[in-house]
Write an enzyme that holds these catalytic residues in place. Structure first.
Site, PDB file in Angstrom:
ATOM      1  N   GLU A 133      -9.909  -6.938  16.215  1.00 23.58           N
ATOM      2  CA  GLU A 133      -8.616  -7.585  15.277  1.00 23.58           C
ATOM      3  C   GLU A 133      -7.373  -8.360  16.254  1.00 23.58           C
ATOM      4  O   GLU A 133      -6.751  -8.643  16.073  1.00 23.58           O
ATOM      5  CB  GLU A 133      -7.278  -6.311  15.215  1.00 23.58           C
ATOM      6  CG  GLU A 133      -7.925  -5.443  13.538  1.00 23.58           C
ATOM      7  CD  GLU A 133      -6.670  -4.630  13.560  1.00 23.58           C
ATOM      8  OE1 GLU A 133      -6.101  -4.941  12.822  1.00 23.58           O
ATOM      9  OE2 GLU A 133      -7.068  -2.854  13.112  1.00 23.58           O
ATOM     10  N   GLU A 143      -1.904   1.684   0.230  1.00 23.75           N
ATOM     11  CA  GLU A 143      -2.779   2.430   0.995  1.00 23.75           C
ATOM     12  C   GLU A 143      -2.156   4.276   0.852  1.00 23.75           C
ATOM     13  O   GLU A 143      -0.774   4.142   0.944  1.00 23.75           O
ATOM     14  CB  GLU A 143      -3.076   2.128   2.551  1.00 23.75           C
ATOM     15  CG  GLU A 143      -3.280   2.706   3.001  1.00 23.75           C
ATOM     16  CD  GLU A 143      -2.955   2.286   4.746  1.00 23.75           C
ATOM     17  OE1 GLU A 143      -4.721   1.720   5.737  1.00 23.75           O
ATOM     18  OE2 GLU A 143      -2.417   1.408   5.357  1.00 23.75           O
TER      19      GLU A 143
END
Ligand SMILES: *[C@@H]1O[C@H](CO)[C@@H](O)[C@H](O)[C@H]1NC(C)=O
Length: 322
Positions: A133, A143
């Protein structure tokens, strides 16, 4: 007044009125997802009890099904798994196109539900997850885990970044304010949607709805409208060629860049992703028992295939405006 003055006046008026206007760039419906998105048969970066399959396998086993205005992505709901073998078969799809400043609208009829499930619709930069990341801002639009609504919208940033504790113009409730992926076990900075029909069974029972996200060089906003919501903007509902966020109501989540050193990262293009994993870093932790699910998450996923019948995405369209 000279002609050039008039021209300047008119053009500044036009620019002002078009500030929230975006034009359609890509429309993904049905088989478009087979041709312009990639099935990522990767090992799950969130350590789920999942076996992401290739497009060939997904089509052969009908885990992915595209026809007309329907895209289904689902879990295998028939196989009892060997504890020492791979996880439950499922699908992770990523767009080949990537986008800088844009609006994405997810028109979803059904999202995966059931104990152990962890569905997400999100976007992230090109290096994720291979480079841990680094240099990436990931935005999770839809989510949640184990049927526990409401939806969580969150931002994960690979550098020092936090959200202000007040003054955010949004209807949702802020959770963690620290967006740095290197803290809090990469939980990111989240905002809970105030409406129960934004996630899980309630979302599905209402016929789903629309999630929209606007990402510019310095902010992210997310909106949600349930299928029968009277406040859904006409341009969202009809899938218009042009949308104008100035006419939209207050967003559910607002992420400004005031306390966030992410100017450069926001400039990078993002790919769109749908995934469906099981257990893993979030769904398999303390949230599993807290949701009233029985036994351990991995045992449940291994031994109860029929409980994954409703573990599927039904996507009507994804539209991207730039
Ligand atoms: C594949 O899935 C679709 C959508 O659920 C269903 O309509 C179709 O009958 C399935 N095909 C087969 C061969 O099972």
């Amino acid at each position: 007044m000279r002609t050039s003055d008039i021209f300047l006046t008119i053009s500044s008026l036009v620019v002002g009125s078009l500030a929230g206007t975006y034009n359609i760039d890509k429309t993904y419906i049905g088989e478009d997802f087979l041709n312009t998105w990639t099935h990522e048969a990767i090992s799950d970066p969130t350590h789920g009890r999942v076996d992401y399959v290739t497009q060939a396998t997904a089509l052969a086993e009908n885990l992915t099904y595209a026809n007309g205005d329907t895209l289904i992505m689902r879990a295998d709901a028939t196989t009892v798994l060997s504890a020492s073998g791979p996880g439950r078969k499922s699908v992770r799809l990523q767009s080949q196109d990537s986008f800088g400043t844009h609006i994405v609208i997810f028109d979803v009829r059904h999202m995966p539900v059931g104990c152990g499930t962890w569905p997400a619709a999100w976007e992230t930069g090109p290096n994720w997850p291979a480079n841990g990341e680094v240099d990436v801002v990931s935005t999770y639009v839809i989510e949640g885990v184990n049927d526990q609504g409401p939806n969580l919208v969150s931002l994960h940033v690979a550098t020092t970044c936090s959200m202000p504790s007040s003054g955010r113009d949004m209807s949702g409730t802020a959770g963690s304010l620290n967006c740095d992926v290197n803290t809090d076990g990469n939980s990111g900075c989240g905002v809970n949607n105030p409406t129960s029909n934004s996630f899980g069974h309630d979302f599905n029972n209402a016929g789903g709805g629309w999630y929209a996200m606007e990402r510019t060089s310095d902010e992210v906003k997310v909106w949600f409208w349930s299928r029968q919501d009277s406040t859904v903007p006409g341009d969202v509902q009809s899938g218009a060629d042009e949308v104008n966020t100035n006419n939209w109501n207050q967003p559910v989540a607002y992420f400004p860049s005031t306390d966030c050193d992410i100017g450069n990262e926001f400039g990078k293009n993002n790919n769109l992703i749908f995934d469906l994993t099981f257990c893993g870093d979030w769904a398999g932790g303390s949230s599993y028992a807290a949701a009233g699910c029985s036994g351990t998450c991995v045992d449940w996923v291994n031994n109860h295939p029929s409980s994954f019948h409703d573990s599927y995405w039904d996507v009507a369209a994804v539209r991207v405006y730039t």
